[in-house]
Write a protein that holds these residues in place. Structure first.
Motif, PDB file in Angstrom:
ATOM      1  N   GLN A 315       0.845  -1.194   0.000  1.00  0.00           N
ATOM      2  CA  GLN A 315       0.000   0.000   0.000  1.00  0.00           C
ATOM      3  C   GLN A 315       0.881   1.246   0.000  1.00  0.00           C
ATOM      4  N   ARG A 317       2.273   4.664   1.115  1.00  0.00           N
ATOM      5  CA  ARG A 317       2.229   5.392   2.384  1.00  0.00           C
ATOM      6  C   ARG A 317       3.098   6.637   2.287  1.00  0.00           C
ATOM      7  N   HIS A 318       2.773   7.620   3.152  1.00  0.00           N
ATOM      8  CA  HIS A 318       3.621   8.803   3.268  1.00  0.00           C
ATOM      9  C   HIS A 318       4.923   8.405   3.963  1.00  0.00           C
ATOM     10  N   THR A 324       6.648   9.134  -0.990  1.00  0.00           N
ATOM     11  CA  THR A 324       5.784   7.974  -0.794  1.00  0.00           C
ATOM     12  C   THR A 324       6.574   6.690  -1.049  1.00  0.00           C
ATOM     13  N   ILE A 327       4.413   0.134   1.489  1.00  0.00           N
ATOM     14  CA  ILE A 327       4.612  -0.577   2.745  1.00  0.00           C
ATOM     15  C   ILE A 327       4.204  -2.038   2.563  1.00  0.00           C
ATOM     16  N   GLY A 342      -6.657   3.377   1.409  1.00  0.00           N
ATOM     17  CA  GLY A 342      -6.699   3.653   2.843  1.00  0.00           C
ATOM     18  C   GLY A 342      -7.795   4.616   3.249  1.00  0.00           C
ATOM     19  N   GLN A 370       7.028  -5.375   7.591  1.00  0.00           N
ATOM     20  CA  GLN A 370       7.617  -4.037   7.513  1.00  0.00           C
ATOM     21  C   GLN A 370       9.077  -4.041   7.957  1.00  0.00           C
ATOM     22  N   ARG A 385       3.944   6.674  12.704  1.00  0.00           N
ATOM     23  CA  ARG A 385       3.390   5.657  11.811  1.00  0.00           C
ATOM     24  C   ARG A 385       3.129   6.242  10.431  1.00  0.00           C
ATOM     25  N   PRO A 386       3.481   5.506   9.354  1.00  0.00           N
ATOM     26  CA  PRO A 386       3.248   6.012   7.997  1.00  0.00           C
ATOM     27  C   PRO A 386       1.767   5.897   7.630  1.00  0.00           C
ATOM     28  N   HIS A 387       1.138   7.011   7.370  1.00  0.00           N
ATOM     29  CA  HIS A 387      -0.278   7.010   7.023  1.00  0.00           C
ATOM     30  C   HIS A 387      -0.473   6.664   5.556  1.00  0.00           C
ATOM     31  N   PRO A 388      -1.561   5.945   5.227  1.00  0.00           N
ATOM     32  CA  PRO A 388      -1.891   5.744   3.811  1.00  0.00           C
ATOM     33  C   PRO A 388      -2.085   7.079   3.115  1.00  0.00           C
TER      34      PRO A 388
END
Length: 471
Positions: A315, A317-318, A324, A327, A342, A370, A385-388
């Motif tokens: 997916q 992720r930032h 980007t 992940i 997400g 991960q 945490r890496p957000h979608p």
């Protein structure tokens, strides 16, 4: 292209000098004490004295500023300081031996060979460093990369001054100004790009060490506005002095690259801290990966047996500096019901989640792949945490409802983080919860330390066992 960190190189030179003085003492011992005097039984005394003297040399050299990272390219400076430190160490050795009445114990031949070998080896290190720096300069891996904001007369003067006085250690890679090129002064051939948004985009794909705001101090409001926008970058932010004499009357100024600058923001981690955190990631992640390898194989088999589709879920992720990356997670949903964007949050008893996936989520086992992201350098073991990319907070875009949201990307994202162990794990169903989560992320970035990471790791184990917020 990998850049050379001068601060880390200065640290490496300290370690090399310490080991060099010890190695020179060992060589002198083997050549003279063992083979000439046949007194190998005295090895413990000589080796201990050598180690102590190496520590004394290091302390003196540090006091003489022999490891200034901004003087590493000055061979004459480095040689003179190392010779002064070695001579001071020898003098202290003589004084201590005289005061303790042990001059008869130590072999004069050993002392002379030891000091001679130390001098030759210390100079050899510095000559080697000078040759390496010359190569790094030609490959543009040595100079700090600087960006100027504001195509003004101040910026034009900075371009000229840095080229004249700091060209060996600094390189201006561009000027950004939202006013366009029609009102810009002569920038000495330096390209002028777009606005701050263009600068943020530029830093995502081009390494930048320092951003200098080159605006007249009368534009206070504009400087403050720019500083706020630039605060999301993981680089040093400086303001240029408008005149060459003003900096003498202001406290807190610094002379960098041969020109006066005042720092208003610093990168979240120094080069040393970046190195330590990366070392922590590689060592701990490697140990964890080996320990959980059997679990990974069993989980992969269980996922494959229960439902069709790939074992791993990828997916966007930032990531660090608003880039980007993809992940890796164990797939916990049915293939035809997954949400790569997400946007749709996972809820309690979510019908999209498989039975195996529910178990994996309960114990956070789905996050284990991960570890590969960590080893690849896209993530850290601990961090925000890496957000979608499409993640929302209470049906609103995170960036719209959380002030300074992008500042959490000034550090590599982590598998676990301060916000997660502080009770903000799982769904951000309210805007207030989303804001609090980002506050904890920014607190972690501002106060990072190895002990802080150790605390978060311990609390993560407690959180995983409790299972709160995982579904």
């Amino acid at each position: 292209m990998t850049r050379i960190s001068r601060r880390l190189l200065a640290d490496a030179l300290r370690v090399a000098d310490f080991l060099t003085v010890i190695a020179a003492g060992g060589i002198a011992f083997l050549l003279y004490v063992v083979h000439f005097l046949d007194a190998a039984y005295q090895n413990i005394y000589y080796l201990t004295a050598t180690a102590v003297a190496a520590g004394v040399y290091l302390a003196i050299a540090y006091a003489l500023e022999a490891y200034r990272y901004d003087r590493l390219s000055d061979l004459s400076y480095l040689v003179r300081r190392s010779m002064a430190a070695l001579g001071s160490m020898a003098l202290i050795w003589l004084i201590v031996a005289f005061a303790t009445k042990t001059t008869e114990f130590w072999s004069r031949g050993w002392v002379l060979i030891w000091l001679g070998c130390s001098l030759v080896m210390l100079i050899a290190w510095r000559v080697t460093l000078a040759v390496a720096i010359r190569h790094w300069r030609s490959a543009h891996r040595w100079q700090d990369r600087i960006v100027l904001v504001g195509a003004t007369e101040i910026a034009a003067r900075l371009v000229q001054d840095i080229r004249q006085r700091g060209a060996d250690d600094a390189e201006i890679v561009g000027v950004f100004d939202e006013r366009g090129s029609s009102r810009n002064p002569d920038m000495k051939g330096m390209p002028v790009f777009g606005n701050v948004e263009a600068l943020l985009e530029f830093t995502r794909y081009n390494y930048v060490d320092c951003v200098v705001v080159a605006l007249p101090w009368s534009n206070e409001e504009r400087i403050l506005r720019l500083s706020e926008k630039l605060s999301v970058l993981p680089v040093d932010i400086n303001v240029a002095f408008p005149t060459q004499t003003l900096h003498h009357r202001i406290r807190g100024w610094d002379s960098a690259y041969g020109v006066p600058l005042m720092q208003i923001a610093a990168r979240p981690l120094t080069d040393r801290q970046v190195f330590l955190k990366r070392l922590e990631d590689v060592v701990l992640t490697s140990i964890i990966a080996v320990a959980v390898a059997p679990v990974l194989l069993l989980v992969a088999l269980a996922i494959k047996i229960e439902s069709r589709g790939p074992i791993l879920f990828r997916q966007p992720r930032h990531g660090f500096n608003n880039t980007t990356f993809d992940i890796y997670k164990f797939r916990t949903m049915f293939v035809d019901k997954g949400d790569v964007s997400g946007r749709e949050r996972t809820r309690v008893n979510d019908p999209r989640v498989t039975r195996v996936g529910r178990f994996l989520r309960r114990w956070s086992i789905d996050e284990l792949p991960q570890l590969l992201n960590v080893l690849r350098g896209e993530m850290s073991l601990i961090g925000p945490r890496p957000h979608p990319v499409g993640m929302r907070a209470a049906d609103a875009d995170y960036r719209e409802v959380v002030a300074n949201y992008a500042a959490r990307h000034r550090m590599r994202p982590g598998i676990t983080g301060w916000a997660q162990v502080a009770g903000f794990r799982g769904e951000a169903e309210t805007i207030e919860k989303a804001r609090r989560r980002v506050e904890f992320d920014l607190e972690y970035i501002a106060n990072w330390s190895l002990l802080f990471d150790a605390r978060i790791l311990a609390l993560t184990l407690v959180a995983v066992i409790g299972g709160k917020g995982a579904y």
